[in-house]
Design an enzyme around this catalytic site. Structure first.
Site, PDB file in Angstrom:
ATOM      1  N   HIS A  82       0.782  -1.240   0.000  1.00  0.00           N
ATOM      2  CA  HIS A  82       0.000   0.000   0.000  1.00  0.00           C
ATOM      3  C   HIS A  82       0.803   1.273   0.000  1.00  0.00           C
ATOM      4  O   HIS A  82       0.243   2.363  -0.087  1.00  0.00           O
ATOM      5  CB  HIS A  82      -0.912   0.046   1.222  1.00  0.00           C
ATOM      6  CG  HIS A  82      -2.166  -0.747   1.062  1.00  0.00           C
ATOM      7  ND1 HIS A  82      -3.309  -0.212   0.538  1.00  0.00           N
ATOM      8  CD2 HIS A  82      -2.430  -2.042   1.319  1.00  0.00           C
ATOM      9  CE1 HIS A  82      -4.243  -1.143   0.509  1.00  0.00           C
ATOM     10  NE2 HIS A  82      -3.737  -2.269   0.970  1.00  0.00           N
ATOM     11  N   LYS A  97      -9.321  13.943   3.724  1.00  0.00           N
ATOM     12  CA  LYS A  97      -8.417  12.793   3.799  1.00  0.00           C
ATOM     13  C   LYS A  97      -7.559  12.953   5.049  1.00  0.00           C
ATOM     14  O   LYS A  97      -7.581  14.019   5.670  1.00  0.00           O
ATOM     15  CB  LYS A  97      -7.523  12.729   2.560  1.00  0.00           C
ATOM     16  CG  LYS A  97      -6.866  14.082   2.213  1.00  0.00           C
ATOM     17  CD  LYS A  97      -6.066  14.035   0.920  1.00  0.00           C
ATOM     18  CE  LYS A  97      -6.872  14.013  -0.336  1.00  0.00           C
ATOM     19  NZ  LYS A  97      -6.866  12.730  -1.024  1.00  0.00           N
ATOM     20  N   ARG A  98      -6.821  11.929   5.434  1.00  0.00           N
ATOM     21  CA  ARG A  98      -5.920  12.079   6.568  1.00  0.00           C
ATOM     22  C   ARG A  98      -4.952  13.225   6.324  1.00  0.00           C
ATOM     23  O   ARG A  98      -4.577  13.505   5.175  1.00  0.00           O
ATOM     24  CB  ARG A  98      -5.146  10.778   6.810  1.00  0.00           C
ATOM     25  CG  ARG A  98      -5.971   9.700   7.470  1.00  0.00           C
ATOM     26  CD  ARG A  98      -6.535  10.135   8.808  1.00  0.00           C
ATOM     27  NE  ARG A  98      -5.486  10.179   9.814  1.00  0.00           N
ATOM     28  CZ  ARG A  98      -5.239   9.220  10.694  1.00  0.00           C
ATOM     29  NH1 ARG A  98      -5.978   8.118  10.721  1.00  0.00           N
ATOM     30  NH2 ARG A  98      -4.260   9.343  11.583  1.00  0.00           N
ATOM     31  N   LYS A 135       0.311  14.640   1.401  1.00  0.00           N
ATOM     32  CA  LYS A 135      -0.991  14.952   0.814  1.00  0.00           C
ATOM     33  C   LYS A 135      -1.164  16.455   0.583  1.00  0.00           C
ATOM     34  O   LYS A 135      -2.085  16.888  -0.110  1.00  0.00           O
ATOM     35  CB  LYS A 135      -2.117  14.410   1.703  1.00  0.00           C
ATOM     36  CG  LYS A 135      -2.180  12.872   1.735  1.00  0.00           C
ATOM     37  CD  LYS A 135      -3.332  12.392   2.617  1.00  0.00           C
ATOM     38  CE  LYS A 135      -3.406  10.890   2.762  1.00  0.00           C
ATOM     39  NZ  LYS A 135      -4.163  10.222   1.681  1.00  0.00           N
TER      40      LYS A 135
HETATM   41  C1  LIG Z   1     -12.167   7.114   1.323  1.00  0.00           C
HETATM   42  C2  LIG Z   1     -11.766   7.531   2.675  1.00  0.00           C
HETATM   43  C3  LIG Z   1     -10.428   7.798   2.950  1.00  0.00           C
HETATM   44  C4  LIG Z   1      -9.345   7.729   1.895  1.00  0.00           C
HETATM   45  O1  LIG Z   1      -9.246   8.997   1.274  1.00  0.00           O
HETATM   46  P1  LIG Z   1      -7.976   9.373   0.373  1.00  0.00           P
HETATM   47  O2  LIG Z   1      -8.363  10.712  -0.185  1.00  0.00           O
HETATM   48  O3  LIG Z   1      -7.881   8.341  -0.694  1.00  0.00           O
HETATM   49  O4  LIG Z   1      -6.803   9.432   1.266  1.00  0.00           O
HETATM   50  C5  LIG Z   1     -10.082   8.189   4.237  1.00  0.00           C
HETATM   51  N1  LIG Z   1     -11.012   8.307   5.205  1.00  0.00           N
HETATM   52  C6  LIG Z   1     -12.321   8.069   4.969  1.00  0.00           C
HETATM   53  C7  LIG Z   1     -13.291   8.244   6.074  1.00  0.00           C
HETATM   54  C8  LIG Z   1     -12.746   7.674   3.701  1.00  0.00           C
HETATM   55  O5  LIG Z   1     -14.037   7.429   3.490  1.00  0.00           O
END
Ligand SMILES: *Cc1c(COP(=O)(O)O)cnc(C)c1O
Length: 812
Positions: A354, A542-543, A548
């Site tokens: 990942h 996102k986190r 990011k």
């Molecule tokens: C889809 C999702 C993520 C992943 O988001 P990315 O933008 O791909 O990092 C993280 N947290 C939650 C709650 C999600 O639904």
């Protein structure tokens, strides 16, 4: 059941089970009544599926993951049962708002972010495609922390999600496994064979709690099995120790229970805590023991044939102890020889990689590993020894780098190497990511085992992320192209016909407005802020992580604000910048970025001189349920990671499927979104991965000189230092130093200009109403590729060798 039957059933359940009536029941009680009706209904079908699996013993996959970010299950279960519409109607008839009832359910937040959510989407797809596939995970007592913003700072609160009984789980004490830690290994000979026994171990009971996973429009119900650590009841009643004191004994019992107490809240940094390794072994050992036992019961075969019936997919390296643990079970418990056991193991285990962030790579110090898992360590040493011998003899060209390839070296066990050596498949999660694995990160392993490597681009379940989260868009799609897309998401491509259709565009716009108003209402409730629903809803959810680049986003917003202060009558559309992000509790820099966003919001939202041209919203506690509300209302999807760092991303897919346009770098699955829609239907910017590689290689980047030569950057960055945002001057010093002293590791300043240009393109394009709608429709039309049904079909045929049942399109 139809609407009326559901209504009756709710009333009956309230009376019989909850001792209340429809007139007195609280929302929570209605939720309990509804969900227990659903659970009861699932139970019989669940038994049927289990029976079918027992009789037919089909090839089965077990998805091992330390995280399952499930969110809420009532609405998705209703959807998959075809009960959603009648249930909503029943609840409405009874005087309730269905959304309020669904909201009574606690999110099952047993994951950090993308990796855990992927596991949840995969479960939904496996059941919907009728693939015999089950999830194995940990029933953490505390899920991912709840985030609050207090005085501009993130504060973490424990997520005690099990406070109220969890309606979806069924405890299965009869399937309890015993897990052994520590102790010492004794070897002896028996009939000329070396035998091993493990003595003086600490034992803990692993008790499974099963959650049904209902397929869409079919009769399959698979299982998510979550293991809970509980003290073992020993034969002699209270406690078995003789040397230990009573209190020591209680103490050690408590420490064993702690194994499944909480989820580690960091998704990108390896934290070498003993407890984490215990959790990993706990999951792996309980899962494998159960699988082996069940396999023997069902087939009557010896374990020599295990791999003919079973695949185990491991979600990242966290469960890679499956390799030595399966070896242990096959040899020590089942009596297979090393070569036999190795053959079975390496034809059973498949590994998904990942990340290529080096700080996330799992490595365990040998002393810790060998003390906690002495027998597993012995086996791992032997795996390492044999692997190194193999390289030495069969691949002399790699002799000089054996220490780099070894499973154990420099005093550490490297889990990724263990996973590659011990599996038959290694996959990346997007084309670009897999190419980077093959070309650089795992280049030598790729040289040794080229046939193992393959790509499986991530996906998301369109059932939750479109049909459930956005019923208005779903109806609009149905009314134009029919409903086949629900079972064959690639059929969404039929929408292309409507991309220039004025009436469709108008309706799409109305759907988006509806969802924007809905989100604006939520924002007002939660934050008091009033948002213009005609402004562009621009989201980054996102986190929070350096790579990011939320920092790039907020610096741009600050820049836009400074510009508007100088040009208050500039003709640019109003924008609402929406953020949702949790930072790992120990990730100092990330927390400072949150504080910067919140401080900028404070200043900018309250400055009347810019005529409401900018609003910044930081929504607390980003989780699956919040995502379901934000995504349908989004127009700009920020996917702006430093190229080469985001393995895939799945948020990008959810947003695209809901008609948001991507503002992004050529990274992860953004590349594949571009392959589908074309760069004219996105806003791409920034350096490409090869250019970043080049800068790394030549050391040709100086953030400081950029700062010194670019007036705009200079001015903006000085704000961080000069206390402009109502904080003292040290408030953002780590960001300041990160950019200038540490040379801007993620190239925020380097990509800034290009980012500003892309943002200007967005402003211009948004003012061409028809064009924006056309682009949005084009994105939705191409999003079918990113359904996790496609991903799971590929895993099934290319890794698991399971043929999915191909569903026939639904009858209307
Ligand atoms: C889809 C999702 C993520 C992943 O988001 P990315 O933008 O791909 O990092 C993280 N947290 C939650 C709650 C999600 O639904």
């Amino acid at each position: 059941m139809n609407e009326q039957q559901l209504q009756d059933s709710i009333c009956q359940t309230l009376e019989k089970k909850l001792g209340t009536t429809i007139n007195e029941a609280t929302s929570r009680e209605i939720y309990i009544a509804v969900s227990s009706i659903v659970k009861e209904n699932l139970n019989s079908e669940w038994l049927q599926t289990t029976k079918r699996y027992k009789e037919q013993n089909p090839r089965t996959v077990y998805y091992f993951s330390m995280e399952f970010l499930m969110g809420r299950l009532l609405e998705s279960n209703l959807l998959n049962m075809h009960w959603l519409e009648p249930m909503k109607a029943a609840l409405t008839n009874l005087g309730f708002v269905p959304e309020d009832i669904f909201a009574c359910e606690q999110d099952a937040g047993l994951g950090n972010g993308g990796l855990g959510r992927l596991a949840a989407c995969f479960l939904d797809s496996m059941a919907s495609l009728q693939i015999p596939g089950h999830g194995y995970g940990i029933r953490y007592k505390y899920g991912l922390f709840e985030q609050k913003i207090v005085d501009g700072n993130q504060v973490e609160l424990p997520d005690y999600w099990l406070r109220e009984p969890y309606v979806w789980e069924t405890k299965r004490p009869d399937l309890t496994a015993v897990i052994c830690f520590g102790g010492r290994v004794e070897t002896y000979e028996e009939n000329g064979k070396m035998k091993v026994s493990l003595l003086d171990t600490e034992k803990v009971a692993a008790v499974p709690y099963d959650v049904p996973i209902k397929g869409y429009n079919n009769e399959t119900i698979n299982t998510l099995r979550l293991w809970s650590a509980e003290p073992l009841e020993s034969e002699d009643g209270f406690y078995a120790g003789d040397k230990q004191s009573y209190y020591d004994h209680l103490e050690s019992k408590r420490s064993l229970e702690r194994i499944s107490e909480f989820l580690y809240p960091d998704d990108s940094n390896m934290d070498g805590k003993m407890l984490r390794l215990k959790q990993q072994y706990f999951l792996v050992s309980s899962g494998l023991q159960t699988i082996v036992k069940l396999f023997k019961q069902r087939t009557g075969h010896s374990c020599l044939k295990l791999h003919e019936y079973i695949s185990i997919q491991i979600n990242d390296t966290h469960p890679s102890l499956v390799v030595p643990e399966l070896m242990r079970l096959l040899m020590d418990e089942e009596g297979l020889g090393w070569d036999e056991a190795w053959h079975v193991t390496t034809n059973t285990v498949a590994y998904t990689n990942h990340t290529i962030l080096s700080e996330a790579l799992e490595k365990w110090p040998v002393p810790l590993f060998s003390q906690l898992l002495p027998r597993i360590y012995m086996i791992t040493e032997e795996i390492n020894e044999r692997f190194c011998q193999m390289v030495y003899h069969d691949h002399p060209e790699y002799r000089s780098v054996i220490h780099e390839l070894a499973v154990i070296s420099y005093g550490q066990v490297r889990m990724a190497h263990l996973a590659v050596v011990g599996s038959y498949s290694v996959n990346g999660v997007a084309k670009m990511h897999t190419e980077i694995l093959k070309r650089s990160e795992m280049k030598q392993f790729y040289g040794l085992f080229p046939g193992k490597f393959n790509n499986k681009t991530n996906g998301i379940t369109h059932r939750r992320w479109l049909m459930q989260a956005n019923p208005e868009l779903t109806s609009l799609i149905n009314s134009s192209i029919g409903e086949e897309w629900k079972e064959r998401p690639k059929d969404l491509i039929k929408l292309l016909r409507y991309s220039k259709d004025a009436s469709f565009q108008e309706k799409l716009f109305e759907v988006k407005q509806f969802n924007k108003q809905n989100l604006a209402r939520y924002i007002k409730e939660k934050t008091g802020l009033i948002i213009d629903d005609r402004s562009i809803f621009d989201v980054q959810i996102k986190r929070l992580h350096g790579y990011k680049r939320q920092l790039l986003n907020i610096l741009y917003v600050i820049n836009r604000y400074l510009y508007l202060k100088d040009h208050p009558h500039a003709d640019i559309p109003a924008r609402t910048f929406i953020f949702g992000a949790k930072a790992a509790p120990s990730y100092h820099f990330a927390k400072q970025v949150i504080r910067l966003i919140v401080s900028a919001a404070d200043q900018i939202n309250n400055d009347a001189s810019i005529n409401d041209k900018i609003k910044i919203v930081f929504l607390e506690n980003y989780n699956v349920s919040l995502a379901e509300m934000i995504i349908p209302a989004s127009e700009v999807s920020q996917q702006i990671s430093t190229a080469g760092k985001e393995a895939s991303g799945t948020g990008n897919m959810k947003l695209m499927m809901n008609g948001a346009l991507t503002l992004g770098t050529l990274d992860g699955a953004n590349v594949e979104i571009k392959d589908m829609v074309g760069s004219q239907n996105m806003f791409l910017f920034g350096m490409e991965e090869s250019e970043i590689e080049e800068l790394h290689r030549t050391g040709g980047y100086s953030a400081k000189s950029l700062y010194q030569s670019d007036k705009r950057l200079h001015h903006m960055i000085n704000q961080l230092h000069d206390g402009f945002f109502g904080r003292d001057e040290l408030a953002f010093k780590d960001i300041y130093y990160h950019l200038l002293r540490d040379n801007d590791e993620y190239f925020v300043l380097k990509d800034f200009e290009s980012y500003v240009e892309a943002q200007e393109m967005i402003d211009q394009t948004y003012q061409q109403w028809n064009k924006w709608q056309e682009m949005s429709i084009t994105n939705i039309a191409h999003s079918g590729k990113f359904s996790s049904d496609r991903t799971i079909m590929q895993y099934a045929s290319e890794i698991w060798n399971i043929s999915p049942y191909i569903p026939v399109p639904a009858k209307k």
